[in-house]
Design a protein around this motif. Structure first.
Motif, short mmCIF file in Angstrom:
data_model
loop_
_atom_site.label_atom_id
_atom_site.label_comp_id
_atom_site.label_asym_id
_atom_site.label_seq_id
_atom_site.Cartn_x
_atom_site.Cartn_y
_atom_site.Cartn_z
N SER A 1 0.83 -1.21 0.00
CA SER A 1 0.00 0.00 0.00
C SER A 1 0.86 1.26 0.00
CB SER A 1 -0.93 0.00 1.21
OG SER A 1 -0.20 0.09 2.41
N CYS A 2 2.05 1.21 0.60
CA CYS A 2 2.93 2.37 0.59
C CYS A 2 3.38 2.73 -0.82
CB CYS A 2 4.16 2.11 1.47
SG CYS A 2 3.87 2.32 3.23
N ARG A 3 3.40 1.76 -1.69
CA ARG A 3 3.82 2.01 -3.07
C ARG A 3 2.63 2.26 -4.00
NH1 ARG A 3 9.24 0.39 -3.54
NH2 ARG A 3 9.99 -0.82 -1.75
N ILE A 4 1.53 1.53 -3.79
CA ILE A 4 0.40 1.63 -4.70
C ILE A 4 -0.40 2.90 -4.47
CG2 ILE A 4 -1.75 0.52 -5.42
CD1 ILE A 4 0.76 -0.86 -6.41
N VAL A 5 -0.60 3.29 -3.20
CA VAL A 5 -1.41 4.48 -2.92
C VAL A 5 -0.81 5.75 -3.54
CG1 VAL A 5 -2.24 5.99 -1.07
CG2 VAL A 5 -2.53 3.52 -0.88
N PRO A 6 0.49 6.05 -3.35
CA PRO A 6 1.05 7.23 -4.03
C PRO A 6 1.00 7.10 -5.56
CG PRO A 6 2.48 6.55 -2.25
CD PRO A 6 1.47 5.46 -2.43
N PHE A 7 1.19 5.88 -6.05
CA PHE A 7 1.12 5.68 -7.50
C PHE A 7 -0.26 6.02 -8.05
CE2 PHE A 7 -0.16 2.70 -10.86
CZ PHE A 7 0.68 3.11 -11.88
N MET A 8 -1.31 5.56 -7.37
CA MET A 8 -2.66 5.84 -7.83
C MET A 8 -3.02 7.31 -7.66
SD MET A 8 -4.80 2.49 -6.55
CE MET A 8 -6.26 3.11 -7.36
N GLU A 9 -2.54 7.93 -6.59
CA GLU A 9 -2.86 9.35 -6.37
C GLU A 9 -2.20 10.23 -7.42
OE1 GLU A 9 -3.47 9.21 -1.49
OE2 GLU A 9 -1.63 10.03 -2.37
N VAL A 10 -0.94 9.97 -7.74
CA VAL A 10 -0.27 10.76 -8.77
C VAL A 10 -0.87 10.46 -10.14
CG1 VAL A 10 1.95 11.24 -9.86
CG2 VAL A 10 1.83 10.89 -7.39
N SER A 11 -1.25 9.21 -10.38
CA SER A 11 -1.91 8.87 -11.64
C SER A 11 -3.24 9.60 -11.77
CB SER A 11 -2.12 7.36 -11.74
OG SER A 11 -0.90 6.66 -11.74
N SER A 12 -3.94 9.77 -10.65
CA SER A 12 -5.20 10.52 -10.68
C SER A 12 -4.97 11.96 -11.10
CB SER A 12 -5.86 10.47 -9.29
OG SER A 12 -6.99 11.30 -9.24
N LEU A 13 -3.90 12.57 -10.59
CA LEU A 13 -3.57 13.94 -11.02
C LEU A 13 -3.27 13.99 -12.51
CD1 LEU A 13 -1.29 15.09 -8.04
CD2 LEU A 13 -3.72 15.55 -8.38
N GLY A 14 -2.55 12.98 -13.00
CA GLY A 14 -2.23 12.94 -14.42
C GLY A 14 -3.46 12.75 -15.29
N VAL A 15 -4.36 11.86 -14.87
CA VAL A 15 -5.58 11.63 -15.64
C VAL A 15 -6.42 12.91 -15.72
CG1 VAL A 15 -7.79 10.40 -15.60
CG2 VAL A 15 -5.68 9.15 -15.21
N THR A 16 -6.56 13.61 -14.59
CA THR A 16 -7.33 14.85 -14.60
C THR A 16 -6.64 15.92 -15.44
OG1 THR A 16 -8.07 14.32 -12.35
CG2 THR A 16 -8.45 16.54 -13.13
N THR A 17 -5.33 16.02 -15.33
CA THR A 17 -4.58 17.03 -16.08
C THR A 17 -4.74 16.84 -17.58
OG1 THR A 17 -2.93 17.34 -14.32
CG2 THR A 17 -2.27 17.91 -16.57
N PHE A 18 -4.47 15.65 -18.06
CA PHE A 18 -4.51 15.40 -19.50
C PHE A 18 -5.94 15.36 -20.03
CE2 PHE A 18 -0.44 13.09 -18.31
CZ PHE A 18 0.35 14.19 -18.58
N SER A 19 -6.90 15.00 -19.17
CA SER A 19 -8.30 15.05 -19.59
C SER A 19 -8.76 16.49 -19.80
CB SER A 19 -9.20 14.36 -18.56
OG SER A 19 -8.89 12.98 -18.45
N LEU A 20 -8.36 17.39 -18.89
CA LEU A 20 -8.70 18.80 -19.06
C LEU A 20 -8.05 19.37 -20.32
CD1 LEU A 20 -8.44 20.11 -15.37
CD2 LEU A 20 -10.51 19.78 -16.72
N CYS A 21 -6.82 18.96 -20.60
CA CYS A 21 -6.17 19.42 -21.84
C CYS A 21 -6.90 18.90 -23.06
CB CYS A 21 -4.70 18.96 -21.86
SG CYS A 21 -3.66 19.73 -20.59
#
Length: 306
Positions: free
Chosen positions: A29-49
């Motif tokens: 969970s220490c590795r997956i949770v930050p991975f999913m959170e940063v991926s969420s920021l990327g998905v929102t960023t590129f979706s808005l673009c």
């Protein structure tokens, strides 16, 4: 869907850790949770673009009111690029975090927490890359996941409004089409405002921690990290609701789907209501493309030639 994954997996892990001081699923969970959170920021960023580019194409198209419907394969390809790109950029998070333990001097209880420290077992080349990412992580966050979507959306909206204002002076467009375009632009602006509001505290905290971390206690750092995570959870909770409320075709389709799946929905609903909702959906644009307006069928002549 990615917001749902964040709330379904990351939120229980964080709450469990704050209550029991034990990390659910341990090092995974220490590795997956930050991975999913940063991926969420990327998905929102590129979706808005991507949505900003779509609105710009809608404004600059010579025949915007009769644009063809975008094929499902094209939309899936765009989503695949956004998701795969976001997860690829988040891979260093898996190698950056690891589980650590600490004993409380007061209670003597062993607490588990996640620390940002690359493992020494990594190959030398990978270890150096992860360290470079760790040193540039703050500015990478600020530039890619904060400045990029906001500046990109603002620029697209300014250009779109300028082009739309010029075209309104030269030609008169349909009222329905203009309302749909304005409504979709407001939807994207609303999503960007929510995203900027929820990511601003994290970027401010990252900059403060980067320059003042030696003077801050571990409890303060943990509290700031917890605040940043719950701002992310708030964004994941509000964004789908905001999208369903502002984008009428998507909200109407969602309500129709829920009504069809609900057993309490009466099957003998008047056809007039369904026809009216269908007409409203067809007259509006979707969030990814503009629905073409079909020309009415020619009137049939009644009676005899006499």
């Amino acid at each position: 869907f990615w917001d749902f994954l964040i709330l379904f997996f990351c939120l229980p892990v964080v709450i469990f850790n704050e209550i029991t001081k034990k990390r659910l699923l341990g090092d995974v969970s220490c590795r997956i949770v930050p991975f999913m959170e940063v991926s969420s920021l990327g998905v929102t960023t590129f979706s808005l673009c991507a949505l900003g580019i779509d609105r710009f194409h809608a404004a600059t198209s010579p025949q915007a009111s009769v644009r063809p419907i975008e094929q499902c394969q094209s939309i899936i390809a765009k989503l695949a690029v956004i998701w795969v790109g976001s997860m690829t950029l988040s891979v260093p998070e898996i190698l950056l975090w690891q589980l650590a333990q600490d004993t409380s001097p007061v209670s003597g209880m062993v607490t588990e927490y996640c620390t940002m420290k690359p493992s020494s077992n990594l190959p030398e080349s990978v270890y150096s890359l992860v360290l470079t990412y760790q040193n540039a992580r703050m500015w990478w966050y600020f530039g890619c996941y904060f400045c990029l979507p906001i500046l990109f959306t603002v620029s697209c909206q300014l250009v779109t409004r300028r082009i739309s204002g010029t075209e309104k002076k030269t030609e008169c467009r349909g009222t329905k089409h203009s309302q749909c375009e304005s409504h979709l632009n407001c939807t994207i602006i609303g999503l960007t405002i929510i995203y900027g509001f929820c990511t601003t505290p994290e970027n401010v905290c990252n900059i403060v921690v980067a320059y003042m971390s030696p003077d801050m206690s571990k409890q303060t750092l943990d509290l700031l990290n917890l605040i940043n995570q719950f701002f992310l959870f708030f964004k994941c909770s509000v964004t789908p609701i905001l999208l369903l409320c502002l984008c009428r075709p998507l909200g109407q389709a969602f309500m129709d789907c829920c009504c069809c799946c609900c057993e309490g929905c009466s099957p003998d609903t008047s056809s007039e209501g369904s026809a009216d909702s269908k007409l409203k959906t067809e007259m509006s644009s979707s969030i990814f493309f503009d629905k073409p307006r079909e020309s009415p069928p020619p009137l049939l002549a009644l009676g005899t030639p006499c």
